[in-house]
Design a protein around this motif. Structure first.
Motif, PDB file in Angstrom:
ATOM      1  N   LEU A  73     -18.884  35.179  -4.647  1.00 10.20           N
ATOM      2  CA  LEU A  73     -19.333  36.566  -4.866  1.00 10.20           C
ATOM      3  C   LEU A  73     -18.359  37.541  -4.205  1.00 10.20           C
TER       4      LEU A  73
ATOM      5  N   ALA B 188     -29.280  41.782  -8.168  1.00  7.05           N
ATOM      6  CA  ALA B 188     -28.936  41.678  -6.740  1.00  7.05           C
ATOM      7  C   ALA B 188     -29.450  42.904  -5.990  1.00  7.05           C
TER       8      ALA B 188
ATOM      9  N   ARG C 178     -33.259  42.643  -5.605  1.00 11.18           N
ATOM     10  CA  ARG C 178     -33.638  41.625  -4.613  1.00 11.18           C
ATOM     11  C   ARG C 178     -33.343  42.136  -3.194  1.00 11.18           C
TER      12      ARG C 178
ATOM     13  N   ALA D  13     -21.340  41.966  -2.005  1.00 14.19           N
ATOM     14  CA  ALA D  13     -21.382  40.904  -3.015  1.00 14.19           C
ATOM     15  C   ALA D  13     -20.865  41.514  -4.305  1.00 14.19           C
TER      16      ALA D  13
ATOM     17  N   ARG E 288     -27.864  34.513 -11.849  1.00  8.08           N
ATOM     18  CA  ARG E 288     -28.971  34.964 -10.995  1.00  8.08           C
ATOM     19  C   ARG E 288     -29.247  33.956  -9.878  1.00  8.08           C
TER      20      ARG E 288
ATOM     21  N   VAL F  34     -27.294  34.686  -6.942  1.00  8.40           N
ATOM     22  CA  VAL F  34     -27.845  35.810  -6.168  1.00  8.40           C
ATOM     23  C   VAL F  34     -29.002  35.304  -5.307  1.00  8.40           C
TER      24      VAL F  34
END
Ligand code: C6P
Length: 414
Positions: free
Chosen positions: A33, A318, A321, A388, A396, A399
């Protein structure tokens, strides 16, 4: 492998073209990432460069033997391919550089040192990368030109009222990032260029974080100069490109001198070759140009619009979250069309470097530091941030691994 038959981008299938993404550390597959720093390289790009060394490695422009002819054609035509990719008129407008940084320096030295003087102003943004900020700052000191900065607002967007205030008839050059490598903000570059042109100023757009992941048309933006790096777009290190309007490049002095860029040399003086060779002295990055073309072919086969959509989706996921975590501060605008594929953040009580180190224990590669935007970090009131950044092959699930690792960081440091 053709990617065209897929309706949406299939990151899982795309991953298989990247041998490096199969690597494991302590039995954990790498979760990469850190794509805003550099992207990984797919097999077709590696193969194209390896074919070059196996089949037609030779110096360019100067040989009449078969190998040199093949290498010269590949190198010269690479300029045409890049021109087509970014919507430039032709190879005359595409100069290969080492990277975005060198492209910035080329314009700053070649145009800036000769054209700027006391009373002139160079307008940057507060979210500039050091590649342009430090460069124009130094050119300002040497020429007496003032350097000014367009403010960002609380959401990490440019304050366009301030832009209109700051850009005046004294402005000689506007230089702005297309997409911020720290905030993820996608700037309204056409609007900025228009404001600059209304005041007869030139506009340089730093596309290092834009060209890799969205369709870019330099003529539609109407930028006078536009720069990007191959290594951030599935291509090799060591090559980047400067787009410049032909009449401007023609009027500019070369930035570096030597062989390969001259027309006639006497003991007294020299004249210059046509564009773009006038700005490409010495033996250039031939294998890298071949690799860059392969990267462009590969990206276009997937489709730049689909790449943009995929990155926006992953970045949105991301962001959401991370936003759900009470102790995480995120920088830059909310997800949407003016946010690119990266998320900069800090976890309360944990230094970004410590966080990156914990992530590394989970084989999650993120970047921590000032991301070459120290003044922007000063403005944000932090010395460092974690970041990131995503690309075509990210999922996903990756992530989720980043989010899961946050708990370890809390336990150890908070
Ligand atoms: N940003 C990052 O991790 P070079 O190094 O010359 O290829 O690119 C310089 C550069 C210029 N402008 C922007 C907006 C950039 O993001 C970068 C490179 C990397 O964010 C390294 S600091």
């Amino acid at each position: 492998m053709s990617h065209q038959n897929l309706e949406t981008l299939d990151a899982e299938a795309i991953r298989e073209e990247f041998p490096i993404l199969q690597r494991e550390f302590d039995g954990q597959q790498v979760v990469y990432l850190d794509n805003a720093a550099t992207t990984q390289t797919p097999e077709p790009v590696i193969d194209a460069m390896s074919d070059y060394y196996r089949e037609y490695n030779a110096n360019v422009h100067r040989g009449i033997h078969h190998l040199s002819q093949e290498a010269s054609i590949a190198y010269e035509e690479a300029h045409d391919r890049v021109a087509e990719f970014i919507g430039a008129a032709g190879r005359e407008e595409v100069i290969f550089t080492k990277n975005t940084t060198e492209a910035e320096n080329l314009v700053a030295y070649s145009w800036g040192l000769n054209e700027l003087g006391p009373g002139d102003e160079v307008v940057l943004t507060e979210m500039e990368h050091h590649a342009s900020l430090v460069t124009w700052q130094q050119i300002g000191k040497r020429t007496g030109a003032d350097v000014k900065y367009i403010r960002i607002d609380e959401d990490g967007r440019l304050d366009m009222d301030h832009a209109r205030e700051l850009i005046t008839d004294d402005t000689a050059m506007l230089s702005a990032v297309h997409v911020s490598n720290t905030l993820g903000t996608v700037n309204p570059v056409s609007e900025l260029v228009d404001i600059a042109h209304d005041h007869d100023a030139l506009a340089f757009i730093d596309g290092a974080q834009a060209v890799p992941n969205r369709p870019v048309d330099v003529e539609a933006i109407d930028a006078d100069f536009y720069a990007f790096s191959g290594h951030k777009m599935a291509g090799p290190t060591g090559i980047g490109a400067l787009y410049g309007k032909q009449h401007l490049l023609e009027a500019m002095q070369p930035y570096l001198y030597g062989g390969g860029m001259i027309r006639k040399v006497t003991f007294e003086d020299s004249t210059w070759d046509d564009l773009p060779w006038k700005f490409e002295p010495g033996t250039p990055q031939i294998a890298e140009a071949v690799g860059l073309v392969a990267a462009i072919d590969w990206l276009e086969d997937i489709g730049m619009e689909r790449i943009r959509t995929h990155e926006e989706e992953i970045a949105r996921y991301a962001y959401e979250r991370l936003e759900a975590e009470d102790d995480v501060e995120i920088y830059g605008p909310e997800p949407g069309p003016d946010r690119g594929g990266l998320v900069g953040f800090n976890l309360e009580g944990v230094h970004a470097h410590d966080l990156a180190s914990i992530m590394n224990d989970h084989a999650v590669a993120i970047r921590a530091g000032d991301h070459c935007t120290q003044p922007l970090h000063d403005k944000l009131g932090v010395s460092a941030s974690a970041r990131a950044s995503f690309y075509v092959y990210n999922t996903r699930e990756e992530v989720d691994k980043l989010i899961a690792a946050l708990d370890d960081a809390r336990e150890l440091f908070a």
